[in-house]
Design a protein around this motif. Sequence first.
Motif, PDB file in Angstrom:
ATOM      1  N   ALA A   4       4.426   2.180   2.087  1.00  0.00           N
ATOM      2  CA  ALA A   4       5.394   2.824   1.339  1.00  0.00           C
ATOM      3  C   ALA A   4       5.861   4.246   2.338  1.00  0.00           C
ATOM      4  O   ALA A   4       7.273   4.329   2.467  1.00  0.00           O
ATOM      5  CB  ALA A   4       5.160   2.909  -0.058  1.00  0.00           C
ATOM      6  N   ILE A   5       5.149   5.202   2.394  1.00  0.00           N
ATOM      7  CA  ILE A   5       5.274   6.306   2.701  1.00  0.00           C
ATOM      8  C   ILE A   5       5.880   6.167   4.203  1.00  0.00           C
ATOM      9  O   ILE A   5       6.825   6.855   4.831  1.00  0.00           O
ATOM     10  CB  ILE A   5       4.132   7.144   2.689  1.00  0.00           C
ATOM     11  CG1 ILE A   5       3.681   7.460   1.159  1.00  0.00           C
ATOM     12  CG2 ILE A   5       4.287   8.393   3.543  1.00  0.00           C
ATOM     13  CD1 ILE A   5       2.372   8.116   0.879  1.00  0.00           C
ATOM     14  N   THR A  11       0.718  -1.313  -0.276  1.00  0.00           N
ATOM     15  CA  THR A  11      -0.018   0.068   0.043  1.00  0.00           C
ATOM     16  C   THR A  11       0.745   1.325   0.030  1.00  0.00           C
ATOM     17  O   THR A  11       1.880   1.004   0.463  1.00  0.00           O
ATOM     18  CB  THR A  11      -0.986   0.075   1.140  1.00  0.00           C
ATOM     19  OG1 THR A  11      -0.184   0.207   2.131  1.00  0.00           O
ATOM     20  CG2 THR A  11      -1.696  -1.384   1.227  1.00  0.00           C
ATOM     21  N   ALA A  12       0.389   2.525  -0.318  1.00  0.00           N
ATOM     22  CA  ALA A  12       0.881   3.713  -0.381  1.00  0.00           C
ATOM     23  C   ALA A  12       1.288   4.048   0.996  1.00  0.00           C
ATOM     24  O   ALA A  12       2.465   4.678   1.303  1.00  0.00           O
ATOM     25  CB  ALA A  12       0.100   4.836  -0.890  1.00  0.00           C
ATOM     26  N   GLU A  13       0.336   3.649   2.044  1.00  0.00           N
ATOM     27  CA  GLU A  13       0.528   4.010   3.428  1.00  0.00           C
ATOM     28  C   GLU A  13       1.926   3.244   3.901  1.00  0.00           C
ATOM     29  O   GLU A  13       2.783   4.120   4.574  1.00  0.00           O
ATOM     30  CB  GLU A  13      -0.453   3.635   4.312  1.00  0.00           C
ATOM     31  CG  GLU A  13      -1.811   4.399   4.090  1.00  0.00           C
ATOM     32  CD  GLU A  13      -2.459   4.175   2.853  1.00  0.00           C
ATOM     33  OE1 GLU A  13      -3.374   5.101   2.395  1.00  0.00           O
ATOM     34  OE2 GLU A  13      -2.486   3.079   2.063  1.00  0.00           O
ATOM     35  N   ILE A  36      -0.654   3.401  -7.546  1.00  0.00           N
ATOM     36  CA  ILE A  36       0.302   3.692  -6.149  1.00  0.00           C
ATOM     37  C   ILE A  36       1.557   4.292  -6.659  1.00  0.00           C
ATOM     38  O   ILE A  36       2.234   5.157  -5.681  1.00  0.00           O
ATOM     39  CB  ILE A  36       0.418   2.279  -5.656  1.00  0.00           C
ATOM     40  CG1 ILE A  36       1.086   2.428  -4.364  1.00  0.00           C
ATOM     41  CG2 ILE A  36       1.576   1.444  -6.469  1.00  0.00           C
ATOM     42  CD1 ILE A  36       1.188   1.002  -3.478  1.00  0.00           C
ATOM     43  N   GLU A  82       4.312  12.410  -2.660  1.00  0.00           N
ATOM     44  CA  GLU A  82       4.729  12.674  -1.509  1.00  0.00           C
ATOM     45  C   GLU A  82       6.253  12.575  -1.246  1.00  0.00           C
ATOM     46  O   GLU A  82       6.789  13.460  -0.702  1.00  0.00           O
ATOM     47  CB  GLU A  82       4.256  11.403  -0.481  1.00  0.00           C
ATOM     48  CG  GLU A  82       4.416  11.883   1.077  1.00  0.00           C
ATOM     49  CD  GLU A  82       3.302  12.747   1.588  1.00  0.00           C
ATOM     50  OE1 GLU A  82       3.622  13.262   2.514  1.00  0.00           O
ATOM     51  OE2 GLU A  82       2.354  12.928   0.812  1.00  0.00           O
ATOM     52  N   VAL A 103      10.505   6.264  -5.611  1.00  0.00           N
ATOM     53  CA  VAL A 103       9.860   4.999  -5.734  1.00  0.00           C
ATOM     54  C   VAL A 103      10.740   4.370  -7.023  1.00  0.00           C
ATOM     55  O   VAL A 103      10.619   4.786  -8.053  1.00  0.00           O
ATOM     56  CB  VAL A 103       8.467   5.035  -6.414  1.00  0.00           C
ATOM     57  CG1 VAL A 103       7.977   3.642  -6.967  1.00  0.00           C
ATOM     58  CG2 VAL A 103       7.481   5.703  -5.504  1.00  0.00           C
ATOM     59  N   GLU A 153       0.965   8.107  -6.306  1.00  0.00           N
ATOM     60  CA  GLU A 153       0.686   8.485  -4.992  1.00  0.00           C
ATOM     61  C   GLU A 153       1.881   8.717  -4.153  1.00  0.00           C
ATOM     62  O   GLU A 153       1.884   9.637  -3.434  1.00  0.00           O
ATOM     63  CB  GLU A 153      -0.165   7.364  -4.381  1.00  0.00           C
ATOM     64  CG  GLU A 153      -0.976   8.018  -3.110  1.00  0.00           C
ATOM     65  CD  GLU A 153      -2.110   6.889  -2.479  1.00  0.00           C
ATOM     66  OE1 GLU A 153      -2.374   7.011  -1.455  1.00  0.00           O
ATOM     67  OE2 GLU A 153      -2.482   6.034  -3.365  1.00  0.00           O
ATOM     68  N   VAL A 154       2.714   7.790  -4.348  1.00  0.00           N
ATOM     69  CA  VAL A 154       3.991   7.705  -3.324  1.00  0.00           C
ATOM     70  C   VAL A 154       4.822   8.794  -3.867  1.00  0.00           C
ATOM     71  O   VAL A 154       5.590   9.542  -3.100  1.00  0.00           O
ATOM     72  CB  VAL A 154       4.720   6.198  -3.041  1.00  0.00           C
ATOM     73  CG1 VAL A 154       5.891   6.319  -2.269  1.00  0.00           C
ATOM     74  CG2 VAL A 154       3.603   5.239  -2.641  1.00  0.00           C
ATOM     75  N   SER A 155       5.188   8.905  -5.116  1.00  0.00           N
ATOM     76  CA  SER A 155       6.030   9.862  -5.861  1.00  0.00           C
ATOM     77  C   SER A 155       5.702  11.223  -5.542  1.00  0.00           C
ATOM     78  O   SER A 155       6.436  12.251  -5.405  1.00  0.00           O
ATOM     79  CB  SER A 155       6.091   9.464  -7.160  1.00  0.00           C
ATOM     80  OG  SER A 155       6.619   8.300  -7.360  1.00  0.00           O
ATOM     81  N   LEU A 175       8.640  -1.065  -5.392  1.00  0.00           N
ATOM     82  CA  LEU A 175       7.558  -1.589  -5.563  1.00  0.00           C
ATOM     83  C   LEU A 175       7.265  -2.477  -6.719  1.00  0.00           C
ATOM     84  O   LEU A 175       7.557  -2.012  -7.910  1.00  0.00           O
ATOM     85  CB  LEU A 175       6.254  -0.377  -5.808  1.00  0.00           C
ATOM     86  CG  LEU A 175       6.153   0.726  -4.666  1.00  0.00           C
ATOM     87  CD1 LEU A 175       5.214   1.496  -4.990  1.00  0.00           C
ATOM     88  CD2 LEU A 175       5.907  -0.151  -3.678  1.00  0.00           C
TER      89      LEU A 175
END
Length: 242
Positions: A94-95, A90-92, A117, A124, A129, A120-122, A107
Amino acid sequence: MFDEYEVIPAVDMQEGEVVQLVQGERGTEKRYGDPAEAARRWVEAGARTLHLVDLDGAFEGERKNAPAVEAVLETVDGEATVQLGGGIRTAEDAIGLLDRGVDRVILGTAAVENPEIVREVSDEYANSVMVSLDAKGGEVVVSGWTEGTGLDPAEAAARYEELGAGAILFTNVDVEGQLEGVKTGPVERIADAVGIPVVASGGVASLDDVRALKAAGASAVVVGTALYEGSFTLEAVIDAVA
């Protein structure tokens, strides 16, 4: 991300120990001791980046080697870049790892199942990633290299670059862990398809293999079995590509 070609030692973890698998098959592992001790050894030998993989997480979809990862982060303490994959779904997740001090998250399955995803992570953490594209027989495979996807690695790499991936990790499972040499063609195809760094992995058995991947367009190479089995030292291979 990589100012010059890097040789990156692998610290693959299973049940809290460093292991190396042959072609990604469970049951083929050879054990090499404590991950934090391995990390310290590689950093002292000149590694600028460490490649951590939670193999239990990769196979089972849930990270199982978090204590070992914590020990590595505490041992390295900023002396080397740490990239981590395996079981990040999940993004959560990863972050949270990036918040903790991991420099790059890898990932694989999550990016195939939910490409957004990556964006989303990138959004933040820019350039944090690395999308893992593992291939058997020219097809991207996921879930610990056990399930085919029908995806072409070069086409997939270009798609993930558009979504914000900072790098591509390409592992040729057909040669992984066998110490029989690399195949440069797939690496060259992916490097030609994207403008972001491509990190090659799988099959490195000699200094010539490391040089060949550089010539094929890779920005870095992950080396595991050859280092642990003493085919060459990290110092020697770093010198060979300087």
